[in-house]
Design an enzyme around this catalytic site. Structure first.
Site, PDB file in Angstrom:
ATOM      1  N   TYR A   1      16.467 -58.490  25.044  1.00 53.11           N
ATOM      2  CA  TYR A   1      15.590 -59.291  24.194  1.00 53.11           C
ATOM      3  C   TYR A   1      15.129 -60.591  24.848  1.00 53.11           C
ATOM      4  O   TYR A   1      14.337 -61.324  24.256  1.00 53.11           O
ATOM      5  CB  TYR A   1      16.267 -59.571  22.844  1.00 53.11           C
TER       6      TYR A   1
ATOM      7  N   ARG B   1      13.050 -42.755  16.342  1.00 59.28           N
ATOM      8  CA  ARG B   1      13.638 -41.933  15.264  1.00 59.28           C
ATOM      9  C   ARG B   1      12.734 -41.830  14.047  1.00 59.28           C
ATOM     10  O   ARG B   1      12.928 -40.970  13.191  1.00 59.28           O
ATOM     11  CB  ARG B   1      14.980 -42.522  14.861  1.00 59.28           C
TER      12      ARG B   1
ATOM     13  N   ASN C   1      10.859 -47.285  22.238  1.00 59.01           N
ATOM     14  CA  ASN C   1      11.269 -47.487  20.845  1.00 59.01           C
ATOM     15  C   ASN C   1      10.315 -48.383  20.048  1.00 59.01           C
ATOM     16  O   ASN C   1      10.642 -48.841  18.962  1.00 59.01           O
ATOM     17  CB  ASN C   1      12.683 -48.075  20.816  1.00 59.01           C
TER      18      ASN C   1
ATOM     19  N   GLU D   1      23.577 -48.592  16.709  1.00 55.45           N
ATOM     20  CA  GLU D   1      23.616 -49.598  17.776  1.00 55.45           C
ATOM     21  C   GLU D   1      25.082 -49.989  17.965  1.00 55.45           C
ATOM     22  O   GLU D   1      25.711 -50.456  17.009  1.00 55.45           O
ATOM     23  CB  GLU D   1      22.797 -50.804  17.305  1.00 55.45           C
TER      24      GLU D   1
ATOM     25  N   HIS E   1      22.099 -46.134  20.488  1.00 50.47           N
ATOM     26  CA  HIS E   1      21.780 -47.303  21.325  1.00 50.47           C
ATOM     27  C   HIS E   1      23.034 -48.098  21.640  1.00 50.47           C
ATOM     28  O   HIS E   1      24.044 -47.989  20.951  1.00 50.47           O
ATOM     29  CB  HIS E   1      20.790 -48.222  20.598  1.00 50.47           C
TER      30      HIS E   1
HETATM   31 ZN   LIG Z   1      18.353 -49.566  22.707  1.00 49.63          ZN
END
Ligand SMILES: [Zn+2]
Ligand SMILES: [Zn+2]
Lengths: 330, 315
Positions: free
Chosen positions: B290, B170, B72, B180, B118
């Protein structure tokens, strides 16, 4: 442990004092609460392992998996501590975790021997809503159950459960089975790769009580006979799957999700298929599911484990008289 | 695009794709897309070609976010134009394949809409991640969903940040929509999260169908959260994390955060307070993926974005 058995007929049980106590974290490298606690102790940034009668030692069980924040590198370390696996011949192409299990067995065991450490408390996290769970994998001794009772009576911030697996010592596969006695401390819910302050604090609180309990025991405190409520593991249940492709066709039903250790009666909703149908529990007896929707168990084909809720009368526990110092407190 | 009195007229959206498994351990998209590949009745709409697609099959197979690098983030012009070679990273090859199938990115041949599904471990509910505040079509879609399901049914995170914006999977389509949904641990399929994702997507597809049929959507205002800054964990001299998200901040995505509010708790029990300027709205709080990106949470500012009216352009 023998639930209905004679082992509990004696008026009390005695063991020598526990001097060599291990606290291990990072057995699964993406279960961060135990991993961070272990790291803090090993780096000397945290205290709390010392007691009057002993000093516990911290171990980072799977450093390579922890480094990359994965459950394991080659195979699940916490399935490698069977006597058979530990005694398998060394090989150059041995999976990393088998190598590490043997190394830990030298360091902390050998499993089943007199030299083995007295106690291992192995720290884990689960994505299931299991609160603070004391898992007793190996032959269950009333020492572990007294410890559970002690933790349960002191922890107020989270529910405390005891799950008993009753695996014979040589077949017990978990790290704590290397020690003479041991438990796994499983705290959730926490996603893999995430550190939550609330979960860390529940774990730290329970661990403190583990060490306090051992210290009290070593000092001669007698723990009187009592009843404990525990969950004896029965079977593993897989998710419904497509018979041809093996792909999942359903997940845990919303009414069952997060309901670990709550009774499930025959006919209760259990799974929900991806096209919206409910699959009910088809067993003939009520059961108490736990490890519901644990991320790491999808690959083991386990949607949850069932258990029987039992009430166990445990004998009094006190330090072996020959060790000296045992005195009844009123 | 042509304009009319209160809006713009746009061509119909004939080709739509739903991506799951851009991140291989975010199970809602993987599960739904697999289901719809087997039986797509739920997502088919008259006059629209809807293609469910597993974006990173190798990562899905291994239930990991990615194999070599984050797919992504791989849709930059440089990566998409790399000359094909056997030893290219897995996600580079896959990005080029996606660009061939659904793009080329930025061209008139590209798909009209890509929904990219997601999951997050953060308590973000259903969040649309948009990358273009001028995309009236998508703003109207979100407004339609909010009007149908309630204003709190979803949030909009607008990422046009010069440094924090990244080239998403995307972004190959003319209209890029990230969805998300959380909280859900990596590798887990929760039925409640499946249900809410499904519901949002149903109304998004309904909107496309209505639009294609000629329904006009009047100009409106949409509340969005504009991505402002990324905040890392406190770290020691070795670069190791030395604090965690404070219990007062954990799970409070989209709640106002003011200077002086607790944000971190160090391992030795000290509280660290927010020192930024003015009230912000944090989100992506304690997202598992993250940690490696050195991001404890992001801050956003609330804004009302005007969306022009849209209707189909009749030739
Ligand atoms: Zn994701
Ligand atoms: Zn574990």
């Amino acid at each position: 442990m023998n639930q209905e058995g004679n082992a509990f007929n004696p008026p009390h049980q005695s063991l020598p004092p526990f001097s060599r106590v291990i606290v291990s974290g990072g057995t699964h490298g993406n279960e961060l609460a135990g991993l961070y606690l272990a790291k803090q102790w090993l780096q000397g940034k945290a205290r709390g392992l010392e007691r009057q009668t002993f000093s516990a030692k911290a171990v980072l069980s799977n450093p390579r998996a922890s480094e990359v924040c994965r459950r394991y590198v080659d195979v699940d370390l916490n399935r490698c501590f069977t006597t058979e696996c530990l005694n398998s011949p060394d090989a150059d192409d041995m999976p990393y975790e088998i190598h590490r299990a043997k190394e830990l067995n030298v360091l902390l065991g050998p499993k089943g021997s007199e030299q083995a450490v007295d106690f291992i408390c192995d720290l884990h996290n689960t994505t299931s809503n299991m609160g603070v769970s004391i898992l007793v994998y190996q032959d269950c001794h009333c020492f572990s159950l007294h410890m559970f009772k002690y933790i349960q009576s002191h922890v107020k911030s989270a529910p405390v459960y005891c799950a008993i697996f009753n695996t014979p010592k040589d077949r017990a596969y978990s790290l704590d089975a290397v020690a003479k006695y041991g438990i796994a401390l499983e705290v959730g819910p926490q996603p893999q790769g995430v550190l939550r302050a609330d979960i860390l604090s529940h774990m730290a609180e329970a661990l403190k009580l583990v060490l306090d309990f051992i210290d009290l025991y070593n000092q001669g405190t007698e723990f009187p006979s009592c009843e404990v409520e525990a969950y004896v593991k029965d079977k593993d249940f897989d998710f419904p799957r497509d018979p041809v492709t093996g792909e999942l066709t359903a997940t845990i039903h919303p009414e069952r999700q997060d309901q670990d250790f709550q009774v499930m009666n025959p006919g209760d909703p259990l799974f929900q298929t991806f096209d919206g149908k409910t699959v009910n529990y088809s067993g003939s007896q009520p059961t108490y599911p736990f490890f519901i929707n644990e991320a790491a168990y999808y690959e083991k084909k386990v949607a949850f484990s069932s258990s029987n809720k039992v009430s166990i009368r445990i004998p009094a526990l006190r330090l072996q008289a020959s060790a000296g110092g045992a005195n009844r407190i009123s | 695009m042509t304009t009319y009195l209160n809006g713009v007229s746009l061509p119909p959206s004939k080709r739509v794709s739903i991506f799951g498994g851009t991140h291989g351990n975010e199970m809602t998209g993987v599960t739904l897309v697999r289901q719809w590949i087997k039986n797509g009745a739920e997502v088919q709409r008259a006059g629209v070609l809807v293609t469910p697609f597993i974006a990173n099959p190798k990562a899905v197979e291994r239930r990991v976010r990615y194999i070599d690098q984050d797919l992504n983030r791989a849709f930059t012009p440089e990566i998409l134009s790399l000359v094909e070679r056997k030893d290219l990273p897995c996600e580079v090859k896959q990005a080029q394949e996606i660009n061939r199938l659904f793009g080329p990115k930025g061209s008139k041949d590209a798909y009209d809409v890509i929904f990219d599904l997601h999951n997050t471990t953060s308590n973000m509910g259903c969040t649309f991640i948009l990358e273009n505040s001028g995309d009236d079509f998508i703003l109207q879609m979100v407004n339609y969903i909010k009007c149908t399901l309630g204003q709190s049914s979803c949030h909009v995170l607008l990422n046009e940040h010069p440094e924090l914006k990244y080239e998403t999977t995307r972004s190959v389509a003319k209209h890029a929509v990230g969805l998300e949904v959380g909280p859900q641990p990596q590798g887990v399929i929760r039925s409640d999260i499946l249900k809410s994702t499904r519901q949002i997507l149903k109304y998004a597809l309904d909107f496309i169908q209505l639009f294609n049929k000629g329904e006009e959507f009047a100009a409106c205002d949409l509340e969005v959260y504009v991505l402002d800054a990324s905040v890392d964990y406190p770290r020691d001299q070795h670069g190791d994390i030395s604090a965690m998200i404070h219990p007062h901040l954990q799970d409070r995505d989209w709640q106002p955060l003011c200077p002086g509010d607790a944000i971190f708790l160090t391992f030795d029990g000290k509280t660290i307070y927010y020192e930024g300027e003015g009230t912000v709205y944090p989100t992506f709080i304690n997202e598992a993926a993250y940690y490696e990106k050195h991001r404890a949470f992001v801050t956003t500012r609330k804004k009302v974005l005007p969306a022009k009216g849209v209707k189909i352009r009749t030739v």
